[in-house]
Design a protein around this motif. Structure first.
Motif, PDB file in Angstrom:
ATOM      1  N   HIS A   1     -48.562  -7.076 -82.179  1.00  0.00           N
ATOM      2  CA  HIS A   1     -49.329  -8.314 -82.004  1.00  0.00           C
ATOM      3  C   HIS A   1     -48.792  -9.193 -80.872  1.00  0.00           C
ATOM      4  N   VAL A   2     -47.848  -8.655 -80.116  1.00  0.00           N
ATOM      5  CA  VAL A   2     -47.327  -9.408 -78.978  1.00  0.00           C
ATOM      6  C   VAL A   2     -47.757  -8.724 -77.690  1.00  0.00           C
ATOM      7  N   TYR A   3     -48.341  -9.506 -76.794  1.00  0.00           N
ATOM      8  CA  TYR A   3     -48.717  -8.976 -75.492  1.00  0.00           C
ATOM      9  C   TYR A   3     -47.660  -9.421 -74.495  1.00  0.00           C
ATOM     10  N   PHE A   4     -46.876  -8.458 -74.004  1.00  0.00           N
ATOM     11  CA  PHE A   4     -45.848  -8.802 -73.035  1.00  0.00           C
ATOM     12  C   PHE A   4     -46.070  -8.035 -71.742  1.00  0.00           C
TER      13      PHE A   4
ATOM     14  N   LEU B   1     -41.371  -4.287 -79.122  1.00  0.00           N
ATOM     15  CA  LEU B   1     -42.091  -5.472 -79.587  1.00  0.00           C
ATOM     16  C   LEU B   1     -43.174  -5.053 -80.574  1.00  0.00           C
TER      17      LEU B   1
ATOM     18  N   CYS C   1     -49.607 -15.103 -75.660  1.00  0.00           N
ATOM     19  CA  CYS C   1     -48.910 -13.863 -76.014  1.00  0.00           C
ATOM     20  C   CYS C   1     -49.611 -13.074 -77.121  1.00  0.00           C
ATOM     21  N   HIS C   2     -50.303 -13.782 -77.999  1.00  0.00           N
ATOM     22  CA  HIS C   2     -50.956 -13.072 -79.110  1.00  0.00           C
ATOM     23  C   HIS C   2     -52.429 -12.924 -78.809  1.00  0.00           C
TER      24      HIS C   2
ATOM     25  N   MET D   1     -39.680 -15.089 -81.442  1.00  0.00           N
ATOM     26  CA  MET D   1     -40.634 -15.963 -80.770  1.00  0.00           C
ATOM     27  C   MET D   1     -39.968 -17.200 -80.181  1.00  0.00           C
TER      28      MET D   1
ATOM     29  N   CYS E   1     -50.820 -20.103 -78.371  1.00  0.00           N
ATOM     30  CA  CYS E   1     -50.797 -18.868 -79.181  1.00  0.00           C
ATOM     31  C   CYS E   1     -51.348 -17.684 -78.384  1.00  0.00           C
TER      32      CYS E   1
ATOM     33  N   CYS F   1     -38.531 -16.483 -76.840  1.00  0.00           N
ATOM     34  CA  CYS F   1     -39.545 -16.431 -75.790  1.00  0.00           C
ATOM     35  C   CYS F   1     -39.924 -17.848 -75.352  1.00  0.00           C
TER      36      CYS F   1
END
Lengths: 750, 189
Positions: free
Chosen positions: B112-115, B109, B187-188, B159, B184, B162
């Motif tokens: 800038h994506v927090y998973f 990923l 995840c961001h 996105m 937003c 998701c």
């Protein structure tokens, strides 16, 4: 369709597809690798933080911290919520101590001087080599019978490390272990000793007071224990029992604390002590003091009638009496004397006067007043000070100097000639992690860990009315090839051998620390009661961050007697060097809220933090009243030469309405000539132009001690600051409410 | 002029085609790993649960690649005779060199994506929902073969994909759409 068009379309299509394909490829995140642990540490989960309680060492307040560590890297520092001093809060300096750990200008390996002293030409050596050079030097010194010519100069280290250093020096045979920092509160300690007989700074219970009379104590940014006091100040202002405390600030330059005050009293610089005594006289004369010895107090203070004092201090008689009335009648009230008052040439006597005020209003030993701390078992040798050391060094009485975490070259006036006297010492070894001005003079540098990598403990002084001990544990393993100071000393003891080695059989400082706590545990019945075994107790220490009792002890009253106190009161206002004609302006200096005495200047977070009053970022400035500036024909941003009889520095002018027209003020902390890329050659250091003037009784160097003249140079530049205007221009940004109104509203609500 | 517009349209359309082809068939959907580790043997044949090796999935945002000691915990006893485990460039050689295995990331990923794995595992989303039928893969791949053509990907990691799950499919696991699941900052951040 023509054959030609068909081919063209085919061509465009092919190129489009190709471009699309490669664009798609390029816009993908780059291939990454997943590197697992070979053999993971037991308490590490990747992606989940561990928080280690420890101790903040950015100033000597002794706050407890929590360090956020992810996969062995420290990421963030917060206050320890259980800790009684800072109660989970932390100041900017504490937050920025993370950058001390990762600082690119840290000394990463032991160094040996190669070129001339002070030129900064060093070569890297190994730890074995470095330790053997130093222990050989110490051995040869003691063989020549000159063991007493070894000096150890450190910052205000308390706790077990202090004990270790002390026993090292004693067993080696040198009485010369000296602690020096610019802000050491020696005047305050001395004043409290002679008035209250207490050998420690008391707990000023700001939280519970209703009237706070502050003589130049900038407790919300730098004074003694700013986080603790700021928290307490919040509680005082909230007025939990319905009464909002009042703050009166007496100082020539409006500090952050002064800006928060209800009243600002800009007395003439150097006369604050006289003002305090005049208030004391008014309290006795107007009958607010009910003690049986009122007559003898009145006799003692008879020279300080508010009428006469009004002429000297430039504070109206009526105002003095009004302050006396409010201070004497409000229960409880509290007077504190801060750095501005303490750093006059007779600062100690001013602080004695503040203690007299507290006694007359009945504030000593009560909740919301001055609460003496019971852990004052230490004795302070006021004669063993930095000036005495410099004298000894210039008389060639110092053969070897060990220096740690203190920077006298930067923090003493040029007039004291510290640098010259250091040049007189044949061998200097520094344990500093940073190339500060004093370390640059060293022959050997054995870099010690920063506080996030080391073991240690601390007994807060001043504490909060009951003893607070904080434990420091390594939150991360050492980042560079450094060694803890305790470990360095223990290896030196082994190298020196003989009696020193016998006295110090420990293999590492962590063993020493644990043994020291084992001893404390076996003697203290509260500690014994808290855990079944020592190991359990030790784990409890490591998880909580230290040891402090669950409840506050009972407060004991201490009386101040008028007998014998006269010797410590100064009759006149403080002396200033420089004739009024040639040098028309008083210079007051103050600790910058982020650099303190200059130690924070190498941390970029602090460099880019705007000063709370002026909002200036980077650089140095001189605060000048707009009226004075108009008279001198200077405007904001002009570069001026600030000249005292002892030298001159340059600074940019900041027009500050919150300062007396006859006074200019400069922050301390910038103007380093070494200390890494962020600190070096930024701004100027006002300490350089100060005279060498000590308090006769305590040896504390006066910081507010000279007059200056300022003259314009041809240069000028735009100040780097975030504020546009000092006025709110009717935008209603700062809404204020008077205490009376607050009280009325509170009643209406409840 | 008309022709020029036509070329632009064709160019744009084929550009999109090329982009899509890259997305669907790019070879990094099943990268070659440093050692020939087979999920099929471990998770398929021997039915080892996912979280026996990916131990952090329930507690951390990272599922965690097993540390080499964990591998050796079994392989110092099991299959000690297998050449694929015991020879050069294999598990044992890394362990003996005391070096970690540099696995190539398959599900990558952007920063800038927090998973967080933790939240998804705790919500009851099966690992296979996003990672596919790992038990039948020798080498981990994001390609799925339908009708003999490898073109449907296991997870597009886009996105929209998701959000689709946050809005609809989530109801299967937790009974409602994900709370603030389309914000937003969820995840961001």
């Amino acid at each position: 369709m023509k054959r030609r068009d068909f081919l063209k379309i085919l061509g465009v299509g092919g190129v489009g597809t190709g471009l699309g394909y490669f664009f798609g490829k390029a816009s993908k995140p780059p291939a990454a690798e997943l590197i697992p642990y070979l053999n993971p540490p037991v308490d590490v989960i990747p992606g989940v933080a561990n928080w280690y309680p420890s101790l903040c060492t950015q100033c000597s307040a002794g706050c407890g911290i929590h360090v956020r560590v992810m996969e062995g890297r420290a990421k963030k520092i917060e206050g320890n919520p259980l800790h009684p001093i800072n109660k989970g809060k932390l100041c900017a300096r504490g937050q920025a101590s993370l950058q001390a750990l990762y600082n690119p200008d840290r000394i990463k390996k032991p160094l040996k001087r190669r070129g001339d002293r002070g030129k900064g030409d060093f070569e890297e050596i190994t730890w074995e080599e470095g330790l053997s050079i130093l222990s050989k030097n110490l051995l040869s010194l003691s063989e020549k019978g000159e063991a007493d010519k070894l000096y150890l100069l450190t910052s205000q280290i308390r706790g077990s490390l202090n004990k270790l250093l002390n026993s090292f020096m004693v067993s080696y045979g040198s009485p010369n272990y000296l602690q020096y920092e610019l802000f050491q509160n020696k005047n305050l300690l001395y004043a409290n000793q002679v008035t209250m007989g207490v050998n420690a700074i008391p707990h000023y219970d700001i939280a519970n007071t209703k009237y706070l009379l502050s003589f130049g104590a900038d407790f919300s940014s730098t004074w003694i224990s700013p986080v603790s006091y700021s928290y307490a100040y919040g509680q005082m202002r909230q007025g939990e029992d319905g009464i909002r405390g009042k703050l009166v600030q007496i100082e020539p330059r409006l500090s952050l604390t002064g800006a928060n005050a209800d009243e600002w009293v800009p007395a003439k610089p150097g006369t604050e002590g006289v003002l305090a005594l005049a208030i004391a006289y008014a309290i006795v004369e107007d009958g607010y003091y009910k003690g049986p010895d009122a007559a003898s107090w009145k006799a003692l203070l008879s020279e300080y009638s508010p009428k006469d004092a009004a002429v000297v201090t430039e504070v109206a008689e009526g105002r003095i009496r009004e302050i006396a009335k409010e201070f004497g009648q409000t229960r409880p009230s509290l007077a504190i004397g801060g750095e501005n008052l303490a750093r006059y040439e007779n600062g100690m006597s001013g602080l004695v006067a503040v203690n007299i005020l507290n006694h007359l209003a009945g504030n000593i030993g009560i909740r919301g007043g001055v609460i003496p701390n019971s852990n004052g078992s230490r004795t302070i040798d006021f004669k063993n000070n930095i000036a005495a050391f410099a004298t000894a060094a210039s008389a060639s009485k110092v053969k070897t100097l060990l220096v740690y975490d203190t920077n006298p070259v930067f923090t003493t006036p040029k007039a004291m000639k510290t640098e010259e006297s250091l040049r007189n010492i044949p061998f200097i070894a520094s344990f500093s992690s940073f190339m500060d001005e004093t370390t640059a003079m060293a022959d050997l540098i054995l870099p010690a860990h920063t506080s996030l990598e080391d073991w240690g403990d601390d007994f807060a002084d001043p504490s909060v009315g009951y003893p607070v001990a904080t434990l420091m544990q390594p939150a991360v393993s050492s980042f560079f090839n450094t060694m803890g100071l305790g470990d360095i000393i223990l290896s030196l003891a082994k190298g020196v051998g003989g009696r020193v080695k016998d006295k110090m059989p420990w293999n590492g400082f962590s063993d020493y620390l644990k043994d020291a706590w084992k001893e404390k545990y076996s003697k203290d019945k509260d500690m014994l009661a808290s855990a079944l075994t020592f190991d359990e107790f030790w784990n409890q220490l490591l998880t909580r961050g230290g040891w402090w009792p669950a409840e506050q002890a009972k407060v004991k009253a201490v009386a101040v007697s008028p007998k014998g106190i006269e010797a410590h009161i100064s009759k006149a206002s403080s002396r200033f060097e420089g004739e009024e004609k040639g040098f028309p302006l008083y210079l007051t200096t103050y600790a910058h809220s982020s650099y303190l005495d200059g130690r924070g200047a190498n941390l970029p977070w602090l460099q880019e933090l705007p000063d709370p009053m002026t909002s200036v970022v980077w650089g140095s400035w001189i605060e000048v009243n707009p009226m004075t500036a108009k008279k001198l024909g200077i405007k904001e941003g002009d570069t001026v030469t600030v000249e005292s009889p002892f030298g001159k520095v340059t600074a940019h002018v900041y027009l500050y309405p919150g300062i007396r027209p006859d006074t200019v003020s400069m922050p301390i902390g910038q103007g380093h000539s070494a200390f890494g890329r962020y600190a070096k050659d930024t701004g100027s250091n006002p300490i350089e132009i100060l005279p060498f003037m000590e308090d006769p009784e305590t040896g504390e160097i006066a910081l507010n001690s000279t007059r200056v003249r300022i003259s314009r140079t041809t240069e000028s530049e735009k100040m780097v600051k975030i504020e546009g205007s000092t006025k709110e221009l009717g935008r209603n940004i700062v809404q204020t409410i008077s205490p009376e109104e607050f009280k009325r509203m509170n009643k209406e609500v409840s | 002029m008309k022709k020029f517009i036509l070329y632009i349209i064709i160019g744009a359309a084929t550009f999109m085609m090329g982009y899509t082809i890259n997305g669907l068939y790019s070879p990094d959907l099943s990268p070659v790993q440093p050692i020939p580790f087979s999920h099929k043997i471990h998770a398929g044949t021997n039915k080892i649960p996912c979280m026996y090796c990916h131990i952090y999935a329930e507690n951390s945002r990272h599922a965690g690649v097993p540390n080499i000691k964990r591998c050796m915990g079994c392989h110092s006893i099991i299959r000690t005779d297998s050449p694929l485990i015991q020879t050069l460039q294999t598990l044992t050689s890394y362990w003996e060199k005391k070096e970690p295995i540099p696995w190539v990331k398959v599900y990558n990923l952007p920063d800038h994506v927090y998973f967080p794995h933790k939240r998804h595992v705790k919500a009851g989303v099966p690992c296979q929902r996003c990672h596919g039928d790992v038990a039948n893969m020798d080498r981990i791949t994001r390609e799925t073969v339908s009708f003999g053509i490898p073109y449907v990907r296991v997870s597009p990691l886009k996105m929209g994909w998701c959000l689709e799950c946050h809005k609809n499919e989530a109801q299967k696991y937790i009974g409602t759409p994900v709370k603030n699941g389309t914000d937003c900052w969820t995840c961001h951040n």
